[in-house]
Design a protein around this motif. Structure first.
Motif, PDB file in Angstrom:
ATOM      1  N   VAL A  66      42.979  81.929  56.159  1.00 33.81           N
ATOM      2  CA  VAL A  66      44.076  82.387  56.790  1.00 33.81           C
ATOM      3  C   VAL A  66      43.594  82.629  58.459  1.00 33.81           C
ATOM      4  O   VAL A  66      45.303  82.352  59.252  1.00 33.81           O
ATOM      5  CB  VAL A  66      44.005  83.452  55.833  1.00 33.81           C
ATOM      6  N   ARG A  67      42.241  82.909  58.593  1.00 33.80           N
ATOM      7  CA  ARG A  67      42.448  82.918  60.350  1.00 33.80           C
ATOM      8  C   ARG A  67      42.715  82.240  60.621  1.00 33.80           C
ATOM      9  O   ARG A  67      43.343  82.190  61.983  1.00 33.80           O
ATOM     10  CB  ARG A  67      40.838  84.164  60.285  1.00 33.80           C
ATOM     11  N   PRO A  68      41.236  80.635  60.242  1.00 37.24           N
ATOM     12  CA  PRO A  68      41.931  79.645  61.466  1.00 37.24           C
ATOM     13  C   PRO A  68      43.113  78.795  61.162  1.00 37.24           C
ATOM     14  O   PRO A  68      43.647  78.364  62.342  1.00 37.24           O
ATOM     15  CB  PRO A  68      41.249  78.957  60.478  1.00 37.24           C
ATOM     16  N   SER A  69      44.381  79.269  60.040  1.00 31.28           N
ATOM     17  CA  SER A  69      45.557  79.007  60.019  1.00 31.28           C
ATOM     18  C   SER A  69      46.458  79.950  60.989  1.00 31.28           C
ATOM     19  O   SER A  69      47.223  78.773  62.049  1.00 31.28           O
ATOM     20  CB  SER A  69      46.286  78.859  59.005  1.00 31.28           C
ATOM     21  N   PHE A  70      46.707  81.139  61.211  1.00 30.45           N
ATOM     22  CA  PHE A  70      46.975  81.966  62.338  1.00 30.45           C
ATOM     23  C   PHE A  70      46.668  81.269  63.404  1.00 30.45           C
ATOM     24  O   PHE A  70      47.314  81.531  64.162  1.00 30.45           O
ATOM     25  CB  PHE A  70      46.397  82.952  62.191  1.00 30.45           C
ATOM     26  N   ARG A  71      45.793  81.398  63.714  1.00 27.88           N
ATOM     27  CA  ARG A  71      44.789  80.705  65.087  1.00 27.88           C
ATOM     28  C   ARG A  71      45.807  79.075  65.522  1.00 27.88           C
ATOM     29  O   ARG A  71      45.773  78.815  66.868  1.00 27.88           O
ATOM     30  CB  ARG A  71      43.580  80.544  65.314  1.00 27.88           C
ATOM     31  N   PHE A  75      50.525  80.167  60.393  1.00 29.33           N
ATOM     32  CA  PHE A  75      50.248  80.992  58.943  1.00 29.33           C
ATOM     33  C   PHE A  75      50.524  80.322  57.870  1.00 29.33           C
ATOM     34  O   PHE A  75      51.820  81.308  56.792  1.00 29.33           O
ATOM     35  CB  PHE A  75      52.289  81.805  59.711  1.00 29.33           C
ATOM     36  N   HIS A  76      49.851  79.858  57.032  1.00 30.44           N
ATOM     37  CA  HIS A  76      49.526  79.647  56.052  1.00 30.44           C
ATOM     38  C   HIS A  76      49.013  80.716  55.440  1.00 30.44           C
ATOM     39  O   HIS A  76      47.797  81.182  55.257  1.00 30.44           O
ATOM     40  CB  HIS A  76      48.734  78.335  55.569  1.00 30.44           C
ATOM     41  N   ILE A  77      49.710  81.491  54.317  1.00 27.00           N
ATOM     42  CA  ILE A  77      49.153  82.644  53.516  1.00 27.00           C
ATOM     43  C   ILE A  77      49.381  82.935  52.289  1.00 27.00           C
ATOM     44  O   ILE A  77      49.261  83.393  51.420  1.00 27.00           O
ATOM     45  CB  ILE A  77      49.945  83.619  54.204  1.00 27.00           C
ATOM     46  N   GLY A  78      49.305  81.106  51.499  1.00 25.72           N
ATOM     47  CA  GLY A  78      49.252  81.954  50.075  1.00 25.72           C
ATOM     48  C   GLY A  78      50.584  81.640  49.699  1.00 25.72           C
ATOM     49  O   GLY A  78      50.750  81.679  48.701  1.00 25.72           O
ATOM     50  N   LEU A  79      51.749  81.731  50.008  1.00 24.72           N
ATOM     51  CA  LEU A  79      52.924  81.722  50.088  1.00 24.72           C
ATOM     52  C   LEU A  79      53.260  80.629  48.755  1.00 24.72           C
ATOM     53  O   LEU A  79      54.480  81.248  47.246  1.00 24.72           O
ATOM     54  CB  LEU A  79      53.998  82.114  50.803  1.00 24.72           C
ATOM     55  N   TYR A  80      53.073  79.536  48.630  1.00 25.87           N
ATOM     56  CA  TYR A  80      53.475  77.885  47.899  1.00 25.87           C
ATOM     57  C   TYR A  80      52.798  79.036  46.666  1.00 25.87           C
ATOM     58  O   TYR A  80      53.442  78.777  45.637  1.00 25.87           O
ATOM     59  CB  TYR A  80      53.467  77.015  48.709  1.00 25.87           C
ATOM     60  N   VAL A  81      51.258  79.152  46.613  1.00 28.33           N
ATOM     61  CA  VAL A  81      50.940  79.605  45.750  1.00 28.33           C
ATOM     62  C   VAL A  81      51.507  80.597  44.188  1.00 28.33           C
ATOM     63  O   VAL A  81      51.492  80.726  43.750  1.00 28.33           O
ATOM     64  CB  VAL A  81      48.748  79.004  45.789  1.00 28.33           C
ATOM     65  N   ILE A  82      51.281  81.844  45.503  1.00 29.71           N
ATOM     66  CA  ILE A  82      51.767  82.766  44.982  1.00 29.71           C
ATOM     67  C   ILE A  82      53.196  82.710  44.639  1.00 29.71           C
ATOM     68  O   ILE A  82      53.424  83.292  43.262  1.00 29.71           O
ATOM     69  CB  ILE A  82      51.629  84.104  46.166  1.00 29.71           C
ATOM     70  N   GLY A  83      54.027  82.099  45.457  1.00 30.96           N
ATOM     71  CA  GLY A  83      55.544  81.740  44.613  1.00 30.96           C
ATOM     72  C   GLY A  83      55.240  81.394  43.466  1.00 30.96           C
ATOM     73  O   GLY A  83      56.004  81.251  42.065  1.00 30.96           O
ATOM     74  N   ALA A 143      34.652  87.984  53.197  1.00 29.13           N
ATOM     75  CA  ALA A 143      34.050  88.036  54.087  1.00 29.13           C
ATOM     76  C   ALA A 143      32.770  86.827  54.581  1.00 29.13           C
ATOM     77  O   ALA A 143      33.403  85.504  53.760  1.00 29.13           O
ATOM     78  CB  ALA A 143      32.830  87.754  52.321  1.00 29.13           C
ATOM     79  N   VAL A 144      33.827  86.274  55.827  1.00 19.60           N
ATOM     80  CA  VAL A 144      33.978  84.786  56.831  1.00 19.60           C
ATOM     81  C   VAL A 144      32.838  84.927  57.746  1.00 19.60           C
ATOM     82  O   VAL A 144      32.533  85.409  57.899  1.00 19.60           O
ATOM     83  CB  VAL A 144      35.152  85.162  57.627  1.00 19.60           C
ATOM     84  N   ASP A 145      32.983  83.446  58.494  1.00 14.37           N
ATOM     85  CA  ASP A 145      31.161  82.684  58.624  1.00 14.37           C
ATOM     86  C   ASP A 145      32.110  82.720  60.188  1.00 14.37           C
ATOM     87  O   ASP A 145      33.557  83.483  60.875  1.00 14.37           O
ATOM     88  CB  ASP A 145      31.452  81.608  58.457  1.00 14.37           C
ATOM     89  N   ILE A 146      31.203  81.873  60.938  1.00 15.83           N
ATOM     90  CA  ILE A 146      31.398  82.255  62.449  1.00 15.83           C
ATOM     91  C   ILE A 146      32.809  82.126  62.914  1.00 15.83           C
ATOM     92  O   ILE A 146      33.388  82.416  63.965  1.00 15.83           O
ATOM     93  CB  ILE A 146      30.309  82.097  63.484  1.00 15.83           C
ATOM     94  N   PHE A 147      33.146  81.121  62.222  1.00 20.14           N
ATOM     95  CA  PHE A 147      34.260  80.249  62.122  1.00 20.14           C
ATOM     96  C   PHE A 147      35.500  81.109  61.834  1.00 20.14           C
ATOM     97  O   PHE A 147      36.752  80.092  62.263  1.00 20.14           O
ATOM     98  CB  PHE A 147      34.368  78.801  62.275  1.00 20.14           C
ATOM     99  N   GLY A 148      35.562  82.010  61.213  1.00 22.30           N
ATOM    100  CA  GLY A 148      36.682  82.684  60.036  1.00 22.30           C
ATOM    101  C   GLY A 148      36.784  81.605  59.256  1.00 22.30           C
ATOM    102  O   GLY A 148      37.879  82.487  58.785  1.00 22.30           O
ATOM    103  N   TYR A 149      35.855  81.020  58.861  1.00 21.49           N
ATOM    104  CA  TYR A 149      36.114  80.956  57.536  1.00 21.49           C
ATOM    105  C   TYR A 149      36.076  81.816  55.879  1.00 21.49           C
ATOM    106  O   TYR A 149      34.815  81.535  56.148  1.00 21.49           O
ATOM    107  CB  TYR A 149      36.016  79.414  57.120  1.00 21.49           C
ATOM    108  N   GLY A 150      37.109  81.901  55.442  1.00 24.14           N
ATOM    109  CA  GLY A 150      35.951  82.924  54.271  1.00 24.14           C
ATOM    110  C   GLY A 150      35.282  81.445  53.586  1.00 24.14           C
ATOM    111  O   GLY A 150      35.761  80.019  53.035  1.00 24.14           O
ATOM    112  N   GLU A 151      34.729  82.239  51.988  1.00 25.12           N
ATOM    113  CA  GLU A 151      34.642  80.870  50.612  1.00 25.12           C
ATOM    114  C   GLU A 151      34.963  81.231  49.255  1.00 25.12           C
ATOM    115  O   GLU A 151      35.840  82.486  49.533  1.00 25.12           O
ATOM    116  CB  GLU A 151      33.319  81.454  50.679  1.00 25.12           C
ATOM    117  N   ASN A 152      35.723  79.970  49.124  1.00 27.52           N
ATOM    118  CA  ASN A 152      35.912  80.566  47.738  1.00 27.52           C
ATOM    119  C   ASN A 152      35.075  81.242  46.378  1.00 27.52           C
ATOM    120  O   ASN A 152      34.040  80.685  45.753  1.00 27.52           O
ATOM    121  CB  ASN A 152      36.127  78.487  46.714  1.00 27.52           C
ATOM    122  N   ALA A 153      34.602  82.273  46.449  1.00 29.39           N
ATOM    123  CA  ALA A 153      34.020  83.245  46.153  1.00 29.39           C
ATOM    124  C   ALA A 153      33.887  82.773  44.423  1.00 29.39           C
ATOM    125  O   ALA A 153      33.183  83.176  44.134  1.00 29.39           O
ATOM    126  CB  ALA A 153      34.119  84.390  45.903  1.00 29.39           C
TER     127      ALA A 153
END
Lengths: 296, 47
Positions: A66-71, A75-83, A143-153
């Motif tokens: 979500v952070r790299p997407s915003f940058r 603005f992909h925040i998962g609305l398609y999946v949530i919807g 829990a993001v890395d230095i590039f702003g990516y999280g992980e599929n925990a």
């Protein structure tokens, strides 16, 4: 019979979710356009035969990026999946768990192995909400890395479907992947083996205690268009519904409990008194309200 | 049983349909596809 009909639907859903049978020749996973559609059940999209996207995997990757997407201004925040999950849940609640989920189907089949059956304390059902909150939402977003990516925990640390459907077959399909087997893979294998062993003795242990997708759908059980209905005036509380329920639900304790997967087995097979029914887009009238408090 | 429209159910359905359409309009279908076609090592416990 409805039970046989449900088995057919479960089988067809499992096959349709994993219909890419050319993977032995391509040596990798399906990459066609169908992969943009989320399947309603837990089905790893890195399974070489999978033709759709796992909603939990898709949701995590959307949150994780979500952070790299915003940058990037997307603005992909998962609305398609949530919807998608919300529409399914609003219509049918947890019904996909009982009819369409391949991993749920597998648990029911494994539980057919003759053995003493045991039940689990009901408080364990709460864990799946913690798994949802921590592994699907919090860790991928925060829990993001230095590039702003999280992980599929959840995929990385827990998901037994990923180990079974992707980790094992892909390691044989692409032998070089076996060089990557390490501690994490062994932990995931241990989780998978523990769960498979549990499935022999416990009804749908993963669905009841760990599944974040079931946790999401369960939140809709009381407000979905399709609802189960209890007729307390006809119910003798014989417990037959509980004995035959794949989730170990006592229907008379609440018609739309969070663990009810709407398989309709209790209505069709168990209850001889007509105390169990269902309704569409209707609120239960006063004489059919659940007789007791709902439990998880 | 007397049937009455459950307003909450319908409103929820409309809300999530709106979110679904908003996600599609935002190009999230493509984003999901791009991630789903890649072999996910972490899903397998390999990375």
């Amino acid at each position: 019979m409805m039970l046989d009909f449900r088995r057919w639907i479960q089988s067809i859903a499992t096959v349709l979710s994993n219909a890419w049978l050319l993977f032995p020749f391509t040596g990798t996973i399906y990459q066609g356009k169908l992969k943009s559609l989320c399947v309603p059940g837990l089905n790893c999209y890195s399974c070489p035969a999978a033709v759709g996207a796992c909603p939990m995997g898709a949701l995590q990757t959307m949150f994780a990026s979500v952070r790299p997407s915003f940058r990037a201004g997307n603005f992909h925040i998962g609305l398609y999946v949530i919807g998608t999950l919300g529409v399914i849940g609003s219509l049918a609640g947890r019904m996909p768990c009982g009819w369409l989920c391949p991993f749920g189907f597998m648990q029911e089949l494994v539980n057919k192995i003759p053995s003493p059956k045991i039940d689990i304390p009901s408080f364990l059902s709460c864990f799946k909400y913690a798994v949802l909150a921590i592994f699907i939402v919090a860790l991928p977003i925060f829990a993001v890395d230095i590039f702003g990516y999280g992980e599929n925990a959840f995929c990385k640390y827990i998901c037994p479907a990923g180990t079974l459907q992707a980790g094992i077959p892909m390691s044989f399909l692409q032998p070089r992947l076996r060089d990557l087997w390490g501690g994490l893979f062994m932990v995931k294998m241990a989780i998978l083996l523990f769960l498979i062993l549990s499935m022999v003795f416990i009804r749908r242990p993963f669905c009841r205690t760990l599944c974040p997708l079931g946790a999401i759908y369960s939140l809709f059980n009381r407000v979905s268009v399709f609802k189960m209905v209890h007729h307390p005036d006809r119910c003798v509380r014989c417990g037959e519904c509980y004995r035959n329920c794949p989730m170990g639900v006592r229907f008379y304790e609440g018609a739309n409990q969070n663990n009810c997967i709407r398989c309709l087995q209790c209505m069709r097979k168990s209850c001889k008194y007509g105390a169990i029914g269902h309704s569409l887009s209707a609120a239960p009238s006063k004489d059919t309200m659940p007789s007791g408090g709902a439990s998880l | 049983m007397d049937k009455e429209i459950d307003v909450k159910s319908v409103l929820l359905l409309l809300l999530f349909t709106f979110l679904l359409v908003a996600g599609i309009n935002a190009g999230e279908v493509q984003a999901v596809w791009k991630k789903a076609i890649k072999v996910c090592l972490s899903c397998m416990g390999l990375g």
